[in-house]
Design a protein around this motif. Structure first.
Motif, PDB file in Angstrom:
ATOM      1  N   ALA A 149       0.828  -1.207   0.000  1.00  0.00           N
ATOM      2  CA  ALA A 149       0.000   0.000   0.000  1.00  0.00           C
ATOM      3  C   ALA A 149       0.858   1.251   0.000  1.00  0.00           C
ATOM      4  O   ALA A 149       0.537   2.235  -0.686  1.00  0.00           O
ATOM      5  N   ALA A 150       1.956   1.231   0.751  1.00  0.00           N
ATOM      6  CA  ALA A 150       2.839   2.394   0.811  1.00  0.00           C
ATOM      7  C   ALA A 150       3.511   2.651  -0.532  1.00  0.00           C
ATOM      8  O   ALA A 150       3.629   3.804  -0.978  1.00  0.00           O
ATOM      9  N   ILE A 151       3.949   1.584  -1.192  1.00  0.00           N
ATOM     10  CA  ILE A 151       4.585   1.722  -2.504  1.00  0.00           C
ATOM     11  C   ILE A 151       3.585   2.279  -3.514  1.00  0.00           C
ATOM     12  O   ILE A 151       3.907   3.181  -4.300  1.00  0.00           O
ATOM     13  N   ARG A 152       2.375   1.756  -3.487  1.00  0.00           N
ATOM     14  CA  ARG A 152       1.349   2.246  -4.418  1.00  0.00           C
ATOM     15  C   ARG A 152       1.005   3.705  -4.151  1.00  0.00           C
ATOM     16  O   ARG A 152       0.753   4.469  -5.082  1.00  0.00           O
ATOM     17  N   LYS A 153       0.996   4.074  -2.892  1.00  0.00           N
ATOM     18  CA  LYS A 153       0.584   5.421  -2.504  1.00  0.00           C
ATOM     19  C   LYS A 153       1.573   6.476  -2.971  1.00  0.00           C
ATOM     20  O   LYS A 153       1.181   7.568  -3.390  1.00  0.00           O
ATOM     21  N   LEU A 154       2.855   6.142  -2.917  1.00  0.00           N
ATOM     22  CA  LEU A 154       3.875   7.159  -3.156  1.00  0.00           C
ATOM     23  C   LEU A 154       4.611   7.025  -4.482  1.00  0.00           C
ATOM     24  O   LEU A 154       5.013   8.029  -5.067  1.00  0.00           O
ATOM     25  N   CYS A 155       4.764   5.799  -4.985  1.00  0.00           N
ATOM     26  CA  CYS A 155       5.668   5.574  -6.113  1.00  0.00           C
ATOM     27  C   CYS A 155       4.923   5.349  -7.429  1.00  0.00           C
ATOM     28  O   CYS A 155       3.902   4.665  -7.470  1.00  0.00           O
ATOM     29  N   THR A 156       5.467   5.893  -8.473  1.00  0.00           N
ATOM     30  CA  THR A 156       4.933   5.689  -9.822  1.00  0.00           C
ATOM     31  C   THR A 156       5.693   4.588 -10.561  1.00  0.00           C
ATOM     32  O   THR A 156       5.258   4.137 -11.615  1.00  0.00           O
ATOM     33  N   ARG A 157       6.803   4.174  -9.982  1.00  0.00           N
ATOM     34  CA  ARG A 157       7.665   3.170 -10.602  1.00  0.00           C
ATOM     35  C   ARG A 157       8.290   2.319  -9.512  1.00  0.00           C
ATOM     36  O   ARG A 157       8.488   2.791  -8.389  1.00  0.00           O
ATOM     37  N   ALA A 158       8.585   1.067  -9.814  1.00  0.00           N
ATOM     38  CA  ALA A 158       9.182   0.189  -8.814  1.00  0.00           C
ATOM     39  C   ALA A 158      10.184  -0.769  -9.458  1.00  0.00           C
ATOM     40  O   ALA A 158      10.027  -1.164 -10.618  1.00  0.00           O
ATOM     41  N   ILE A 159      11.189  -1.116  -8.681  1.00  0.00           N
ATOM     42  CA  ILE A 159      12.191  -2.102  -9.082  1.00  0.00           C
ATOM     43  C   ILE A 159      12.120  -3.276  -8.113  1.00  0.00           C
ATOM     44  O   ILE A 159      12.186  -3.086  -6.897  1.00  0.00           O
ATOM     45  N   TRP A 160      11.964  -4.466  -8.652  1.00  0.00           N
ATOM     46  CA  TRP A 160      11.944  -5.678  -7.832  1.00  0.00           C
ATOM     47  C   TRP A 160      13.335  -6.292  -7.856  1.00  0.00           C
ATOM     48  O   TRP A 160      13.862  -6.649  -8.907  1.00  0.00           O
ATOM     49  N   LEU A 161      13.942  -6.387  -6.666  1.00  0.00           N
ATOM     50  CA  LEU A 161      15.243  -7.015  -6.518  1.00  0.00           C
ATOM     51  C   LEU A 161      15.082  -8.413  -5.940  1.00  0.00           C
ATOM     52  O   LEU A 161      14.280  -8.631  -5.030  1.00  0.00           O
TER      53      LEU A 161
END
Length: 207
Positions: free
Chosen positions: A173-185
């Motif tokens: 939820a936090a990632i969705r709320k703030l970020c427009t892009r994500a990297i999965w490591l």
């Protein structure tokens, strides 16, 4: 001989000004190491890292604090790390203290603070120095829900002000709320670098 262990391998990406990037992955995937490299805490054994602009790093609740000094003196100490002169800090000192909700304990040694008080003060210092880039590593998980919500509101305001944010968080939820892009490591390698929805979907499917 034992083989060297690389926390990150062949990781390459760029972040544009004003972009909000989330770093996701299991524990031990290399997320915190990546943030330490970006903020200059750790130097890469191979490759290079280039960051343009002033940045604030919230990578641990005690980072940058001298626990023998008072909270007030630590405001000036932390600000010096960011290149601020004492006369500049005096103009925002009251705002930092008010936001942190430390009260009369601001003149007590930090070693007497709870972990939540240290986190509040560290966060308040960082956001009031108005860096171009903010590196966040799960620091908002410490403290009460009311203060965490206030922090999220401030981060959202900073993002609207064209600040760049790179954040590690286990909360979808936090990632969705703030970020427009994500990297999965995963095991130090980039599995996907895409929009937040696509990266989270791929990460969830791979668990």
């Amino acid at each position: 001989k034992p083989q060297p262990f690389y926390a990150l391998r062949d990781v390459s990406f760029s972040v544009q000004k004003g972009e909000s990037l989330g770093i996701i992955g299991r524990n031990g995937a290399g997320k915190t190491t990546l943030l330490r490299l970006l903020s200059g805490i750790t130097q890469p054994t191979l490759g290079e890292v280039t960051v343009y602009g002033k940045f604030a790093t919230l990578i641990g609740i005690s980072a940058g604090f001298n626990f023998e000094l008072t909270g007030r003196k630590n405001i000036y100490l932390n600000s010096a790390f960011f290149g601020w002169r004492p006369e500049q800090v005096r103009d925002i000192e009251a705002q930092i203290i008010e936001f942190a909700e430390i009260g009369e304990f601001i003149d007590a040694p930090v070693k007497l603070y709870s972990s939540g008080m240290v986190a509040r003060l560290g966060f308040s210092i960082a956001i009031h120095l108005l860096p171009d880039i903010i590196f966040l590593d799960e620091v908002l998980a410490v403290g009460d829900a009311k203060f965490a919500e206030k922090c999220w509101e401030r981060i959202t305001d900073l993002r609207k002000g064209d600040r760049t944010i790179v954040m590690i968080n286990h909360s979808e939820a936090a990632i969705r709320k703030l970020c427009t892009r994500a990297i999965w490591l995963d095991h130090g390698e980039v599995m996907i670098d895409s929009s937040t929805d696509e990266a989270l979907a791929a990460y969830t499917a791979g668990l």
